[in-house]
Design a protein around this motif. Structure first.
Motif, PDB file in Angstrom:
ATOM      1  N   PHE A   1       0.827  -1.204   0.000  1.00 32.28           N
ATOM      2  CA  PHE A   1       0.000   0.000   0.000  1.00 32.28           C
ATOM      3  C   PHE A   1       0.861   1.254   0.000  1.00 32.28           C
ATOM      4  CE2 PHE A   1      -2.148   3.396   2.334  1.00 32.28           C
ATOM      5  CZ  PHE A   1      -3.335   3.508   1.623  1.00 32.28           C
ATOM      6  N   PHE A   2       1.863   1.305   0.893  1.00 30.86           N
ATOM      7  CA  PHE A   2       2.736   2.473   0.960  1.00 30.86           C
ATOM      8  C   PHE A   2       3.593   2.596  -0.305  1.00 30.86           C
ATOM      9  CE2 PHE A   2       2.554   2.374   5.811  1.00 30.86           C
ATOM     10  CZ  PHE A   2       1.661   3.430   5.851  1.00 30.86           C
ATOM     11  N   GLU A   3       3.968   1.464  -0.907  1.00 30.16           N
ATOM     12  CA  GLU A   3       4.737   1.507  -2.150  1.00 30.16           C
ATOM     13  C   GLU A   3       3.917   2.142  -3.262  1.00 30.16           C
ATOM     14  OE1 GLU A   3       7.669   1.026  -4.967  1.00 30.16           O
ATOM     15  OE2 GLU A   3       7.867   0.594  -2.828  1.00 30.16           O
ATOM     16  N   ARG A   4       2.639   1.848  -3.289  1.00 31.28           N
ATOM     17  CA  ARG A   4       1.795   2.378  -4.366  1.00 31.28           C
ATOM     18  C   ARG A   4       1.484   3.854  -4.174  1.00 31.28           C
ATOM     19  NH1 ARG A   4      -4.003  -0.098  -6.611  1.00 31.28           N
ATOM     20  NH2 ARG A   4      -4.329   1.525  -8.205  1.00 31.28           N
ATOM     21  N   TRP A   5       1.163   4.276  -2.951  1.00 31.04           N
ATOM     22  CA  TRP A   5       0.685   5.629  -2.719  1.00 31.04           C
ATOM     23  C   TRP A   5       1.727   6.547  -2.084  1.00 31.04           C
ATOM     24  CZ3 TRP A   5      -3.433   6.327  -5.452  1.00 31.04           C
ATOM     25  CH2 TRP A   5      -4.331   5.278  -5.650  1.00 31.04           C
ATOM     26  N   GLY A   6       2.843   5.991  -1.607  1.00 36.56           N
ATOM     27  CA  GLY A   6       3.888   6.819  -1.023  1.00 36.56           C
ATOM     28  C   GLY A   6       4.839   7.356  -2.083  1.00 36.56           C
ATOM     29  N   ALA A   7       5.674   8.321  -1.682  1.00 35.06           N
ATOM     30  CA  ALA A   7       6.652   8.929  -2.580  1.00 35.06           C
ATOM     31  C   ALA A   7       7.994   8.230  -2.395  1.00 35.06           C
ATOM     32  CB  ALA A   7       6.782  10.429  -2.303  1.00 35.06           C
ATOM     33  N   VAL A   8       8.422   7.486  -3.399  1.00 40.73           N
ATOM     34  CA  VAL A   8       9.669   6.719  -3.328  1.00 40.73           C
ATOM     35  C   VAL A   8      10.783   7.531  -3.995  1.00 40.73           C
ATOM     36  CG1 VAL A   8      10.815   4.557  -3.918  1.00 40.73           C
ATOM     37  CG2 VAL A   8       8.361   4.575  -3.398  1.00 40.73           C
ATOM     38  N   PRO A   9      11.856   7.862  -3.285  1.00 44.56           N
ATOM     39  CA  PRO A   9      12.929   8.682  -3.882  1.00 44.56           C
ATOM     40  C   PRO A   9      13.452   8.121  -5.200  1.00 44.56           C
ATOM     41  CG  PRO A   9      13.247   8.537  -1.518  1.00 44.56           C
ATOM     42  CD  PRO A   9      12.107   7.623  -1.842  1.00 44.56           C
ATOM     43  N   TRP A  10      13.681   6.816  -5.288  1.00 41.53           N
ATOM     44  CA  TRP A  10      14.189   6.208  -6.520  1.00 41.53           C
ATOM     45  C   TRP A  10      13.271   6.529  -7.687  1.00 41.53           C
ATOM     46  CZ3 TRP A  10      12.898   3.029 -10.482  1.00 41.53           C
ATOM     47  CH2 TRP A  10      13.935   2.422 -11.207  1.00 41.53           C
ATOM     48  N   GLU A  11      11.974   6.500  -7.472  1.00 35.78           N
ATOM     49  CA  GLU A  11      11.009   6.778  -8.534  1.00 35.78           C
ATOM     50  C   GLU A  11      10.957   8.263  -8.881  1.00 35.78           C
ATOM     51  OE1 GLU A  11       8.049   3.162  -7.025  1.00 35.78           O
ATOM     52  OE2 GLU A  11       7.344   5.236  -7.046  1.00 35.78           O
ATOM     53  N   LEU A  12      11.099   9.118  -7.868  1.00 29.74           N
ATOM     54  CA  LEU A  12      10.990  10.561  -8.113  1.00 29.74           C
ATOM     55  C   LEU A  12      12.136  11.076  -8.968  1.00 29.74           C
ATOM     56  CD1 LEU A  12       9.818  11.897  -4.622  1.00 29.74           C
ATOM     57  CD2 LEU A  12       8.430  11.428  -6.645  1.00 29.74           C
ATOM     58  N   VAL A  13      13.358  10.650  -8.667  1.00 34.96           N
ATOM     59  CA  VAL A  13      14.503  11.176  -9.406  1.00 34.96           C
ATOM     60  C   VAL A  13      14.567  10.610 -10.822  1.00 34.96           C
ATOM     61  CG1 VAL A  13      15.838  11.614  -7.326  1.00 34.96           C
ATOM     62  CG2 VAL A  13      16.038   9.403  -8.464  1.00 34.96           C
ATOM     63  N   ARG A  14      13.948   9.450 -11.058  1.00 37.30           N
ATOM     64  CA  ARG A  14      13.970   8.836 -12.390  1.00 37.30           C
ATOM     65  C   ARG A  14      12.645   8.977 -13.127  1.00 37.30           C
ATOM     66  NH1 ARG A  14      17.001   6.231  -8.848  1.00 37.30           N
ATOM     67  NH2 ARG A  14      19.054   5.406  -9.433  1.00 37.30           N
ATOM     68  N   ASN A  15      11.614   9.425 -12.416  1.00 39.33           N
ATOM     69  CA  ASN A  15      10.266   9.572 -12.972  1.00 39.33           C
ATOM     70  C   ASN A  15       9.788   8.265 -13.616  1.00 39.33           C
ATOM     71  OD1 ASN A  15       7.908  11.063 -13.463  1.00 39.33           O
ATOM     72  ND2 ASN A  15       8.536  11.484 -15.576  1.00 39.33           N
ATOM     73  N   GLN A  16       9.999   7.170 -12.917  1.00 42.05           N
ATOM     74  CA  GLN A  16       9.548   5.880 -13.394  1.00 42.05           C
ATOM     75  C   GLN A  16       9.347   4.931 -12.221  1.00 42.05           C
ATOM     76  OE1 GLN A  16      13.087   4.931 -15.823  1.00 42.05           O
ATOM     77  NE2 GLN A  16      13.436   3.173 -14.479  1.00 42.05           N
ATOM     78  N   VAL A  17       8.604   3.860 -12.477  1.00 40.08           N
ATOM     79  CA  VAL A  17       8.331   2.849 -11.453  1.00 40.08           C
ATOM     80  C   VAL A  17       9.203   1.642 -11.747  1.00 40.08           C
ATOM     81  CG1 VAL A  17       6.542   1.406 -10.410  1.00 40.08           C
ATOM     82  CG2 VAL A  17       5.978   3.705 -11.227  1.00 40.08           C
TER      83      VAL A  17
END
Length: 230
Positions: free
Chosen positions: A23-39
Motif C-alpha cells: 500500500f505504501f509503495e503504491r501511494w507513497g513517494a519513493v525517492p528512486w522513482e521521483l529522481v527517475r520519474n519511473q516505477v
C-alpha cells in the motif's frame, strides 16, 4: 523479513505487513522513482511467499499505473501511525491558522502543497537510491513552521523547555522554532538518534527552509512614520 507466514509481529502478522508495504509503495513517494520519474519493474505485491529461510513478501510487476509526481501529493495524506498523524495535526493547528489568516484559504493551500513538494523532491535528491516510501505531511508542515518563524518571530508560544526536566513555558516563536530546526538538522546529519533511518529529517529541514523563503515574500512592508509639517 524471514518469519513464518502467519507469525505475529506485535499484533500484525506477516501477511498484513506485506499488504501494508504494498500500500505504501503504491501511494507513497519513493525517492528512486521521483529522481527517475519511473516505477521499478518489480514492486511489493502485498502477498507473503514461503522461502527456504521461512517466508517473505512477494515482489512482482506493478498491477497499477503510478505517476511519481502525483505520489508526492498522495503521500502527504498518509501517515505511518496515529502518533505521526496527531503530532502533525497539532503543529498545523497551532501554527497554521496565522499563516492562513495572512494568505487566505486558497493561497495557503498552494503554499502548503509547494512546501510539501519541495520537501519531497528535495529529500529524494539527498537519497536518490532509496526505495523506502516517504509518507506524511511533515515536510509541508515544516514549511508552515518556517513561514511562522519569519512572519511572527516575537509571538509567544507554549513549549516544553528542557531545564533539568521539561517545563511548559511561553517562549518567543524564534526560540522554539529555531531550536526545532537545529534539532532536525542535527538529526538529518545522522547525529543524536538511532532512528534517523526511519524518519525523513532531511525533508523537515528542506520544507522549513522553503517555507522560510516563501514567508519572506509574505512580509508586509513597514510603514514609514511621516513627520508632520509645521
Amino acid at each position: 523479513m524471514p518469519a513464518a507466514a502467519h507469525t505475529a509481529v506485535g499484533n500484525t502478522n506477516l501477511a498484513q505487513l506485506c499488504d501494508l508495504q504494498a500500500f505504501f509503495e503504491r501511494w507513497g513517494a519513493v525517492p528512486w522513482e521521483l529522481v527517475r520519474n519511473q516505477v521499478p519493474a518489480l514492486v511489493p505485491t502485498g502477498h507473503a511467499v514461503a522461502t527456504a529461510q521461512g517466508a517473505a513478501c512477494l515482489a512482482g510487476p506493478p498491477s497499477y499505473t503510478k505517476i511519481p509526481a502525483v505520489s508526492v501529493l498522495t503521500a502527504m495524506f498518509l501517515h505511518g501511525s496515529w502518533t505521526h498523524l496527531l503530532g502533525n495535526m497539532l503543529f498545523l493547528a497551532i501554527f497554521g491558522n496565522n499563516i492562513e489568516d495572512r494568505l487566505g484559504p486558497v493561497r495557503f493551500l498552494l503554499f502548503y502543497l509547494v512546501c510539501g513538494y519541495v520537501a519531497g523532491y528535495g529529500f529524494a535528491v539527498t537519497d536518490p537510491s532509496s526505495s523506502d516510501p516517504l509518507v506524511g505531511a511533515s515536510g509541508a508542515i515544516a514549511g508552515v513552521l518556517g513561514a511562522y518563524l519569519v512572519l511572527f518571530p516575537r509571538a509567544r508560544v507554549w513549549g516544553l523547555i528542557p531545564v533539568l526536566f521539561f517545563l511548559p513555558l511561553r517562549v518567543p516563536a524564534w526560540l522554539m522554532l529555531g531550536m526545532w530546526f537545529v534539532l532536525q538538522a542535527f538529526y538529518a546529519a545522522g547525529y543524536g538518534t538511532a532512528e534517523a533511518g526511519s524518519v525523513a529529517y532531511a525533508a523537515h529541514v528542506i520544507g522549513f527552509v522553503a517555507g522560510s523563503l516563501l514567508g519572506l515574500t509574505m512580509r508586509r512592508p513597514r510603514r514609514r512614520a511621516i513627520s508632520p509639517r509645521l
